[in-house]
Design an enzyme around this catalytic site. Structure first.
Site, PDB file in Angstrom:
ATOM      1  N   TYR A   1       5.958  -9.859   6.653  1.00 55.91           N
ATOM      2  CA  TYR A   1       5.991  -8.423   6.924  1.00 55.91           C
ATOM      3  C   TYR A   1       6.447  -8.173   8.352  1.00 55.91           C
ATOM      4  CZ  TYR A   1       3.138  -7.356   2.756  1.00 55.91           C
ATOM      5  OH  TYR A   1       2.662  -7.206   1.474  1.00 55.91           O
TER       6      TYR A   1
ATOM      7  N   ASP B   1       0.818  -1.200   0.000  1.00 54.57           N
ATOM      8  CA  ASP B   1       0.000   0.000   0.000  1.00 54.57           C
ATOM      9  C   ASP B   1       0.860   1.261   0.000  1.00 54.57           C
ATOM     10  OD1 ASP B   1      -2.316  -1.525   0.077  1.00 54.57           O
ATOM     11  OD2 ASP B   1      -2.462  -1.462   2.262  1.00 54.57           O
TER      12      ASP B   1
END
Length: 270
Positions: free
Chosen positions: A111, A57
């Site tokens: 992540y 994002d």
């Protein structure tokens, strides 16, 4: 030949990884570099065989975003870096089979979210992470309507005023890691009880104040993507240049933090 590349980037100058109309993205920077190197023809939207491990994002950074494409033998990370945006760096590559697909052949994505939480109770944070780990339907932690069932591993490690949240799964629905961070933070600080996790993972939709907002994107980074037999070779010169860029960024932001400390240190009238 088809080759896979590891990309590291600072996500803050970009509106995410995937191309969008009229705004800069990491993928735009990659394709512009390939055009400048005559690897991608001016009229083509993308190279043959191209795919990426996933979308990050707006504001999210990466250490190991992975892309694959059909390209000439001479295209190395060092050659690619000569034309890339100064916040995007290729640092490793691998020769892969002709049918290799960077999205579909990824076994896992990992992540790390650096959660600033000086008031957090580490054990409460770990309890939340344990409750969220495993196979669940995360429909209340994403805006995606499908593909919300995942087998997640979530770990918490304290680091000074921060908690490092490490999340690994085969794939991640939109916004999932950032909502995981927000939920762990709320539990760890006592803003919400641990029992909230069970409700979030339940079948009922949680909307409005009952829902979980997304934490800020900037503390999040894609740090690894796993592929079975792909053997990546580090381009030592490219890796050194990548480290130098991020060392400069770190020094710059440490200086900005000191300025903030200076301004906030004494606000009494004189």
């Amino acid at each position: 030949m088809r080759r896979a590349f590891r990309l590291a980037y600072d996500g803050r100058p970009f509106y995410g990884f995937q191309r969008q109309p009229a705004v800069p993205t990491v993928e735009d920077a990659l394709f512009d570099a390939l055009r400048a190197l005559d690897v991608l023809d001016a009229g083509d939207e993308r190279p043959p065989g191209y795919a990426a491990a996933g979308r990050t994002d707006r504001g999210v950074s990466a250490r190991a975003q992975t892309v694959a494409l059909d390209c000439p033998d001479w295209l190395t990370p060092r050659a690619l870096n000569a034309e890339l945006h100064d916040a995007v760096w290729a640092w490793a590559h691998a020769a892969v089979p002709a049918d290799f697909h960077a999205t579909h052949h990824a076994r896992y994505r990992e992540y790390v979210y650096h959660l600033h939480a000086p008031d957090a109770d580490v054990e409460r944070a770990r309890a939340a992470a344990r409750a969220l780990s495993g196979a669940h339907d995360f429909h209340n932690l994403t805006s995606d309507a499908t593909g919300t069932e995942r087998d997640l591993s979530l770990a918490v490690a304290p680091d000074g005023d921060f908690l490092a949240l490490r999340a690994r799964a085969g794939g991640f629905p939109r916004g999932l890691v950032r909502r995981l961070a927000a939920l762990v933070h709320a539990v760890a600080t006592g803003a919400t009880p641990l029992s909230k996790v069970e409700r979030v993972l339940g079948a009922d939709e949680l909307d409005g104040p009952e829902g979980v907002p997304e934490a800020a994107p900037e503390p999040l980074a894609l740090v690894d993507v796993g592929y079975g037999d792909a053997s990546f070779e580090t381009d030592e010169r490219a890796a050194a240049d990548t480290r130098a860029f991020f060392a400069d960024e770190r020094a710059r932001h440490r200086a900005l933090a000191r300025v903030a400390d200076t301004v906030a240190a004494d606000l009494s009238e004189r």
